[in-house]
Motif scaffolding. Structure first.
Motif, PDB file in Angstrom:
ATOM      1  N   PRO A 106      66.323 -12.108 -34.221  1.00 30.46           N
ATOM      2  CA  PRO A 106      65.592 -11.909 -32.925  1.00 30.46           C
ATOM      3  C   PRO A 106      65.052 -10.582 -32.858  1.00 30.46           C
ATOM      4  O   PRO A 106      63.955 -10.175 -32.408  1.00 30.46           O
ATOM      5  N   MET A 107      65.844  -9.583 -33.048  1.00 33.90           N
ATOM      6  CA  MET A 107      65.551  -7.972 -32.720  1.00 33.90           C
ATOM      7  C   MET A 107      64.567  -7.780 -33.832  1.00 33.90           C
ATOM      8  O   MET A 107      63.400  -7.210 -33.745  1.00 33.90           O
ATOM      9  N   GLY A 108      64.531  -8.267 -34.854  1.00 33.16           N
ATOM     10  CA  GLY A 108      63.198  -8.054 -35.936  1.00 33.16           C
ATOM     11  C   GLY A 108      61.891  -8.915 -35.484  1.00 33.16           C
ATOM     12  O   GLY A 108      61.066  -8.290 -35.802  1.00 33.16           O
ATOM     13  N   MET A 109      62.069  -9.905 -34.870  1.00 30.13           N
ATOM     14  CA  MET A 109      61.059 -10.619 -34.441  1.00 30.13           C
ATOM     15  C   MET A 109      60.280  -9.700 -33.275  1.00 30.13           C
ATOM     16  O   MET A 109      59.179  -9.643 -33.306  1.00 30.13           O
ATOM     17  N   LEU A 110      61.116  -9.190 -32.470  1.00 26.48           N
ATOM     18  CA  LEU A 110      60.758  -8.345 -31.176  1.00 26.48           C
ATOM     19  C   LEU A 110      60.121  -7.215 -31.844  1.00 26.48           C
ATOM     20  O   LEU A 110      58.853  -6.563 -31.309  1.00 26.48           O
TER      21      LEU A 110
END
Length: 204
Positions: A106-110
């Motif tokens: 999720p951090m990579g997507m954000l």
């Protein structure tokens, strides 16, 4: 990827019919399915354990320390990115370093969404977006939890024996990939690679 797997399955079936080993192929399919289920159960248990360890490091503040430590590196690797993007990127890299695969996604997507919003040409990926993909693909991990879990599920007597080789190989991979992106971006624009791969897809 679907095409590759379908091609392999079709070739296997054709080969089994030609060589007269249809029964062996069918038995191998069922045996492989049974092994996959048992491996998945063992793997899930190991992953739960390592995820718990990683959550402890997150709650104890270890991940925040690493995040602050790598901030200067992130600034150099992603020039021109905003503070919000650098924060997400730092958290993504930190999660990957600590082996927190589920937390890194999720951090990579954000981070990707933030970099895309800052991209002057939204229809094509920016150099920073390509760098983010590269770092996620060749991420360095202090604890390679996925490999450790797979080795433990396969019955390895010493699943942690691969940690040092993984550190060495992943370090070399990260350095090589980062240098490649930096060097290639000096001679070619990201648009060049984007148009090139689009051309290959159309011909394929």
């Amino acid at each position: 990827m679907n095409f590759i797997w379908s091609f392999m399955m079709i070739i296997s079936i054709i080969t089994a019919v030609i060589t007269g080993r249809v029964d062996e192929t069918v038995n191998a399919v069922f045996e492989g399915a049974s092994t996959a289920v048992s491996t998945l159960i063992s793997f899930a248990g190991a992953m739960c354990f390592w995820t718990g360890i990683m959550k402890i490091s997150e709650k104890s503040g270890v991940s925040d320390v690493i995040c602050r430590f790598i901030s200067p590196i992130v600034t150099r690797l992603f020039p021109g990115s905003s503070d919000a993007a650098q924060k997400y990127i730092s958290m993504n890299i930190t999660a990957n370093i600590l082996g927190m695969g589920n937390a890194a996604t999720p951090m990579g997507m954000l981070a990707a969404q933030t970099l895309d919003a800052e991209n002057p040409t939204p229809e094509k990926p920016s150099a920073n977006m390509c760098m983010l993909v590269v770092l996620n693909t060749t991420s360095f991990q202090l604890l390679p939890t996925t490999i450790l879990a797979l080795r433990a599920a396969a019955g390895s007597q010493n699943p942690t024996s691969i940690i040092l080789p993984v550190w060495i190989v992943s370090s070399v991979a990260v350095c090589a990939s980062v240098l490649s992106v930096k060097l290639l971006s000096r001679f070619f624009t990201i648009s060049f690679f984007y148009d090139f791969f689009k051309c290959l897809q159309k011909r394929g």
